[in-house]
Design an enzyme around this catalytic site. Structure first.
Site, PDB file in Angstrom:
ATOM      1  N   LYS A  39      14.527 -17.656 -49.435  1.00  0.00           N
ATOM      2  CA  LYS A  39      15.555 -17.759 -48.260  1.00  0.00           C
ATOM      3  C   LYS A  39      16.664 -18.316 -48.707  1.00  0.00           C
ATOM      4  O   LYS A  39      16.957 -18.974 -49.425  1.00  0.00           O
ATOM      5  CB  LYS A  39      14.899 -18.718 -47.139  1.00  0.00           C
ATOM      6  N   SER A  74       8.016 -24.676 -38.533  1.00  0.00           N
ATOM      7  CA  SER A  74       8.361 -25.180 -39.979  1.00  0.00           C
ATOM      8  C   SER A  74       8.636 -26.414 -39.629  1.00  0.00           C
ATOM      9  O   SER A  74       9.457 -27.070 -38.960  1.00  0.00           O
ATOM     10  CB  SER A  74       9.531 -24.387 -40.514  1.00  0.00           C
ATOM     11  N   ARG A 129       8.547 -10.540 -42.484  1.00  0.00           N
ATOM     12  CA  ARG A 129       9.871 -11.476 -42.573  1.00  0.00           C
ATOM     13  C   ARG A 129      10.792 -10.409 -42.887  1.00  0.00           C
ATOM     14  O   ARG A 129      10.760  -9.766 -44.178  1.00  0.00           O
ATOM     15  CB  ARG A 129       9.634 -12.469 -43.491  1.00  0.00           C
TER      16      ARG A 129
END
Length: 324
Positions: free
Chosen positions: A252, A223, A154
């Site tokens: 995030k 997700s 990520r």
């Protein structure tokens, strides 16, 4: 003709992956659509290859659609200490062959990680903001060395070329460790780096369009944050779903509100897709997450931010097992 050529190319890629990654190729089942595995076998048994000598020339084990105790013992002895691939050839509507494959995979995980360790899977996500200034390679090597076998890349701030370079590094490291490599969000990076999978969110490219880009073999994770999203995931073609955020998280910028353990309970009872619990999971609460049905938990800060990553992985597995 075009479709046939594409299928032959896909089978060739599958055969090459089996050849490079596996000491043994196990074929389970005799019905249904068997042409793909059969063609892959024929490619493996080409005139330039001697079958049965490990990677490069994997041994092929035909299990049929049932395994007697004698044949099961033969298979387990054959797979001892080896890397292997399984092809399931299942008749439509039957469950025998998938059940045998599940048994074989469970055995493999238990042999590798122990009975309890096979139940306690750690899914690690990289994040340079919480890695204590350590290089990405150092962090991922420590994770893999500690037995973590799912690593997601990520990254939101680097230029595309730099991200591709990092992805190719992680692809090499995870391949050497026989681990699964997932790329977050960036379908193009996943394809270029030859990742095992890509993970997308509800507001990213739709799963069917991602599948059209990555082909049939790459894993797609999706997700989910509420029941209707989880229910839709299988029809969309997702291979697994993320369930969360279970707790509040700040890794995030566009994170949704916590869904809590209640949503995890619901997914565990009602959805048959593999699930990964994610969001605010740490050593002090991972037992509760496991107790509510998670057999795979995703962590970021508690892993990459640990001064001693192997010790942290061991502690997380121990805590996770206490929740079962």
């Amino acid at each position: 003709v075009r479709e046939a050529t594409e299928e032959i190319t896909r089978i060739q890629r599958a055969a090459e992956k089996i050849r490079s990654d596996s000491d043994v190729f196990v074929v389970i089942g005799i019905g249904g659509s068997y042409l793909g595995p059969r063609a892959a076998i024929e490619l493996l048994q080409g005139p330039n290859h001697n079958i049965g000598k490990g990677k490069g020339n994997p041994q092929i084990f035909f299990a049929g659609n049932g395994l007697s105790t004698r044949h099961w013992n033969e298979l387990t002895r054959l797979l001892e200490g080896k890397d292997f691939s399984i092809a399931i050839i299942s008749k439509s509507g039957t469950t025998t062959e998938p059940a045998i494959a599940t048994r074989a995979l469970r055995w493999m995980l238990e042999r590798k990680y122990g009975t309890e360790g096979a139940k306690s899977r750690i899914y690690a996500i990289t994040d340079p903001n919480f890695s204590l200034g350590r290089p990405l390679e150092e962090v991922v090597r420590a994770l893999l060395g500690a037995g973590v076998r799912i690593v997601q890349y990520r990254e939101k701030k680097l230029k595309a070329g730099a991200m591709l370079e990092e992805c190719r590094l992680l692809r090499r490291l995870t391949r050497e460790a026989n681990a699964c490599f997932i790329v977050d969000d960036y379908v193009d990076l996943a394809i270029l780096a030859e990742a095992d999978g890509v993970h997308v969110g509800q507001e990213d490219f739709p799963v069917p369009q991602v599948r059209a880009l990555v082909g049939p073999d790459m894993l797609i994770g999706l997700s989910t944050h509420k029941p209707e999203q989880a229910e839709a995931a299988r029809g969309l073609g997702a291979d697994y779903i993320g369930v969360g955020p279970i707790y509040a998280t700040h890794t995030k910028e566009d994170v949704v509100d916590p869904v809590g353990l209640e949503y995890l309970d619901w997914v565990s009872r009602n959805i048959d897709l593999p699930l990964v619990a994610i969001g605010g999971i740490k050593e002090h609460n991972i037992a509760d997450v496991a107790r509510h049905g998670a057999r795979c938990c995703c962590l970021i800060t508690d892993l990459v931010g640990a001064p001693d990553i192997p010790a942290k992985v061991a502690a997380l597995r121990k805590a996770m097992q206490s929740g079962y």
